[in-house]
Motif scaffolding. Structure first.
Motif, PDB file in Angstrom:
ATOM      1  N   VAL A 160       4.705  -1.583  -8.715  1.00  0.00           N
ATOM      2  CA  VAL A 160       4.243  -0.225  -8.987  1.00  0.00           C
ATOM      3  C   VAL A 160       2.888   0.033  -8.350  1.00  0.00           C
ATOM      4  N   ILE A 161       1.948  -0.871  -8.550  1.00  0.00           N
ATOM      5  CA  ILE A 161       0.584  -0.643  -8.069  1.00  0.00           C
ATOM      6  C   ILE A 161       0.548  -0.484  -6.555  1.00  0.00           C
ATOM      7  N   ASP A 162       1.351  -1.235  -5.830  1.00  0.00           N
ATOM      8  CA  ASP A 162       1.347  -1.146  -4.368  1.00  0.00           C
ATOM      9  C   ASP A 162       1.810   0.214  -3.851  1.00  0.00           C
ATOM     10  N   THR A 163       2.484   0.994  -4.692  1.00  0.00           N
ATOM     11  CA  THR A 163       2.943   2.323  -4.277  1.00  0.00           C
ATOM     12  C   THR A 163       1.902   3.405  -4.531  1.00  0.00           C
ATOM     13  N   LEU A 164       0.789   3.054  -5.165  1.00  0.00           N
ATOM     14  CA  LEU A 164      -0.221   4.056  -5.521  1.00  0.00           C
ATOM     15  C   LEU A 164      -1.113   4.367  -4.321  1.00  0.00           C
ATOM     16  N   PRO A 165      -1.724   5.533  -4.297  1.00  0.00           N
ATOM     17  CA  PRO A 165      -2.501   5.974  -3.127  1.00  0.00           C
ATOM     18  C   PRO A 165      -3.696   5.070  -2.845  1.00  0.00           C
ATOM     19  N   GLY A 166      -3.817   4.681  -1.577  1.00  0.00           N
ATOM     20  CA  GLY A 166      -4.985   3.935  -1.126  1.00  0.00           C
ATOM     21  C   GLY A 166      -4.990   2.460  -1.441  1.00  0.00           C
ATOM     22  N   VAL A 167      -3.982   1.978  -2.149  1.00  0.00           N
ATOM     23  CA  VAL A 167      -3.978   0.558  -2.513  1.00  0.00           C
ATOM     24  C   VAL A 167      -3.860  -0.321  -1.273  1.00  0.00           C
ATOM     25  N   ASP A 168      -3.118   0.141  -0.271  1.00  0.00           N
ATOM     26  CA  ASP A 168      -3.012  -0.634   0.974  1.00  0.00           C
ATOM     27  C   ASP A 168      -4.381  -0.920   1.580  1.00  0.00           C
ATOM     28  N   ASP A 169      -5.319  -0.004   1.398  1.00  0.00           N
ATOM     29  CA  ASP A 169      -6.649  -0.160   1.972  1.00  0.00           C
ATOM     30  C   ASP A 169      -7.465  -1.248   1.273  1.00  0.00           C
ATOM     31  N   LEU A 170      -7.020  -1.684   0.103  1.00  0.00           N
ATOM     32  CA  LEU A 170      -7.762  -2.695  -0.644  1.00  0.00           C
ATOM     33  C   LEU A 170      -7.520  -4.102  -0.114  1.00  0.00           C
ATOM     34  N   GLY A 171      -6.489  -4.289   0.694  1.00  0.00           N
ATOM     35  CA  GLY A 171      -6.254  -5.580   1.345  1.00  0.00           C
ATOM     36  C   GLY A 171      -5.877  -6.704   0.416  1.00  0.00           C
ATOM     37  N   LEU A 172      -5.171  -6.387  -0.661  1.00  0.00           N
ATOM     38  CA  LEU A 172      -4.844  -7.419  -1.648  1.00  0.00           C
ATOM     39  C   LEU A 172      -4.001  -8.548  -1.074  1.00  0.00           C
ATOM     40  N   TRP A 173      -3.117  -8.233  -0.134  1.00  0.00           N
ATOM     41  CA  TRP A 173      -2.143  -9.220   0.337  1.00  0.00           C
ATOM     42  C   TRP A 173      -2.390  -9.654   1.776  1.00  0.00           C
ATOM     43  N   GLN A 174      -3.459  -9.198   2.363  1.00  0.00           N
ATOM     44  CA  GLN A 174      -3.728  -9.518   3.767  1.00  0.00           C
ATOM     45  C   GLN A 174      -3.927 -11.015   3.957  1.00  0.00           C
ATOM     46  N   GLY A 175      -3.192 -11.587   4.908  1.00  0.00           N
ATOM     47  CA  GLY A 175      -3.351 -13.005   5.219  1.00  0.00           C
ATOM     48  C   GLY A 175      -2.808 -13.946   4.158  1.00  0.00           C
ATOM     49  N   LEU A 176      -1.817 -13.499   3.380  1.00  0.00           N
ATOM     50  CA  LEU A 176      -1.258 -14.333   2.308  1.00  0.00           C
ATOM     51  C   LEU A 176       0.269 -14.436   2.454  1.00  0.00           C
ATOM     52  N   PRO A 177       0.764 -14.974   3.555  1.00  0.00           N
ATOM     53  CA  PRO A 177       2.215 -14.985   3.780  1.00  0.00           C
ATOM     54  C   PRO A 177       2.983 -15.813   2.760  1.00  0.00           C
ATOM     55  N   ARG A 178       2.417 -16.946   2.325  1.00  0.00           N
ATOM     56  CA  ARG A 178       3.144 -17.784   1.366  1.00  0.00           C
ATOM     57  C   ARG A 178       3.237 -17.091   0.003  1.00  0.00           C
ATOM     58  N   VAL A 179       2.162 -16.418  -0.394  1.00  0.00           N
ATOM     59  CA  VAL A 179       2.187 -15.669  -1.655  1.00  0.00           C
ATOM     60  C   VAL A 179       3.239 -14.568  -1.595  1.00  0.00           C
ATOM     61  N   LEU A 180       3.282 -13.849  -0.483  1.00  0.00           N
ATOM     62  CA  LEU A 180       4.259 -12.768  -0.342  1.00  0.00           C
ATOM     63  C   LEU A 180       5.691 -13.299  -0.350  1.00  0.00           C
ATOM     64  N   HIS A 181       5.906 -14.443   0.276  1.00  0.00           N
ATOM     65  CA  HIS A 181       7.234 -15.058   0.273  1.00  0.00           C
ATOM     66  C   HIS A 181       7.627 -15.449  -1.148  1.00  0.00           C
ATOM     67  N   TRP A 182       6.695 -16.029  -1.875  1.00  0.00           N
ATOM     68  CA  TRP A 182       6.940 -16.429  -3.262  1.00  0.00           C
ATOM     69  C   TRP A 182       7.216 -15.199  -4.127  1.00  0.00           C
ATOM     70  N   ARG A 183       6.402 -14.177  -3.936  1.00  0.00           N
ATOM     71  CA  ARG A 183       6.587 -12.931  -4.692  1.00  0.00           C
ATOM     72  C   ARG A 183       7.994 -12.376  -4.482  1.00  0.00           C
ATOM     73  N   ALA A 184       8.458 -12.346  -3.250  1.00  0.00           N
ATOM     74  CA  ALA A 184       9.790 -11.818  -2.953  1.00  0.00           C
ATOM     75  C   ALA A 184      10.883 -12.671  -3.590  1.00  0.00           C
ATOM     76  N   ALA A 185      10.714 -13.985  -3.567  1.00  0.00           N
ATOM     77  CA  ALA A 185      11.707 -14.877  -4.167  1.00  0.00           C
ATOM     78  C   ALA A 185      11.794 -14.663  -5.670  1.00  0.00           C
ATOM     79  N   LEU A 186      10.649 -14.485  -6.312  1.00  0.00           N
ATOM     80  CA  LEU A 186      10.652 -14.255  -7.757  1.00  0.00           C
ATOM     81  C   LEU A 186      11.270 -12.906  -8.091  1.00  0.00           C
ATOM     82  N   ALA A 187      10.973 -11.881  -7.296  1.00  0.00           N
ATOM     83  CA  ALA A 187      11.530 -10.553  -7.548  1.00  0.00           C
ATOM     84  C   ALA A 187      13.049 -10.549  -7.440  1.00  0.00           C
ATOM     85  N   ALA A 188      13.591 -11.456  -6.633  1.00  0.00           N
ATOM     86  CA  ALA A 188      15.043 -11.527  -6.438  1.00  0.00           C
ATOM     87  C   ALA A 188      15.752 -12.373  -7.498  1.00  0.00           C
TER      88      ALA A 188
END
Length: 237
Positions: free
Chosen positions: A173-201
């Protein structure tokens, strides 16, 4: 499943619709194939019966055999002792390490709370950096790993995954809110993003909340009178 668990009466999970700690218990129950009923309460108006079974006035509470267990970590440990499959590693050192990262996950939840409650933009930016730092620590813990696989320990889904499924769900939900992309929460975190996707599935993670969870979280965030809620209001206008 053990004979003890198989012969147990129906379990009741006393819940709040958005509580990430409730989600932990629900995920474990689903992973172990244990039937349970869910009883949802409003924590803003706690009924007397709930206060009688929850000494701290918090969810979750698991009612089993006429007794009530409170605190998610305790409940999850109990379920791991009485029902298969085991979600903790067999090795004592690795099990202790996983418990430490479960505690780390609770700290991340506290940081998320400070983020969405930030009263102004400057504080929001600072709390975003706190979150980014926490996720960078997780990125380091995830790799490189000798065991291939999408989860914290590689191929095996475990208790650390149970803890972080609800952590990452906030950001659906939070990632869909305005301007959140500009905060750089996930920049340079490929393993975290991969893990996040696996858990979501993962089916157990998906089933841990009701279908209206995302809208409920949006309503909750809008009501915070925070920098994030003001961003949401600006878009709604």
């Amino acid at each position: 499943m053990s004979a003890e668990a198989a012969g147990a009466p129906a379990l009741t999970l006393v819940s709040h619709a958005l509580c990430p700690y409730v989600q932990r218990v629900a995920i474990v129950l689903h992973e172990k194939g244990l039937a349970f009923e869910r009883r949802t309460i409003d924590l803003a108006h706690k009924p007397d019966w709930f206060l009688a079974i929850s000494p701290l006035g918090k969810t979750p509470v698991l009612q089993v055999r006429g007794q009530s267990l409170f605190e998610s970590a305790v409940i999850c440990e109990y379920l791991d002792e009485v029902a298969m499959p085991m979600l903790h590693p067999q090795d004592p050192l690795q099990r202790a390490r996983h418990r430490a990262w479960m505690e780390f996950g609770s700290t991340v939840l506290n940081t998320i709370g400070a983020f969405y409650a930030a009263p102004d933009e400057a504080t929001l930016q600072a709390r975003a950096q706190d979150l980014r730092s926490r996720f960078a620590q997780v990125e380091e813990a995830l790799g490189p790993r000798s065991a291939p696989g999408p989860y914290f320990a590689g191929a095996d889904f475990g208790m650390v995954d149970v803890v972080f499924g609800p952590v990452f769900r906030y950001f659906d939900v939070i990632d869909t809110l305005p301007g959140v992309d500009d905060l750089g929460l996930w920049q340079g975190l490929p393993r975290v993003l991969h893990w996040r996707a696996a858990l979501a599935a993962r089916a157990s993670v998906q089933q841990a909340v009701r279908a209206d969870y995302a809208e409920g979280l949006r309503v909750f965030l809008r009501a915070r009178n925070s920098a994030l809620s003001r961003r949401m209001e600006a878009v709604a206008v």
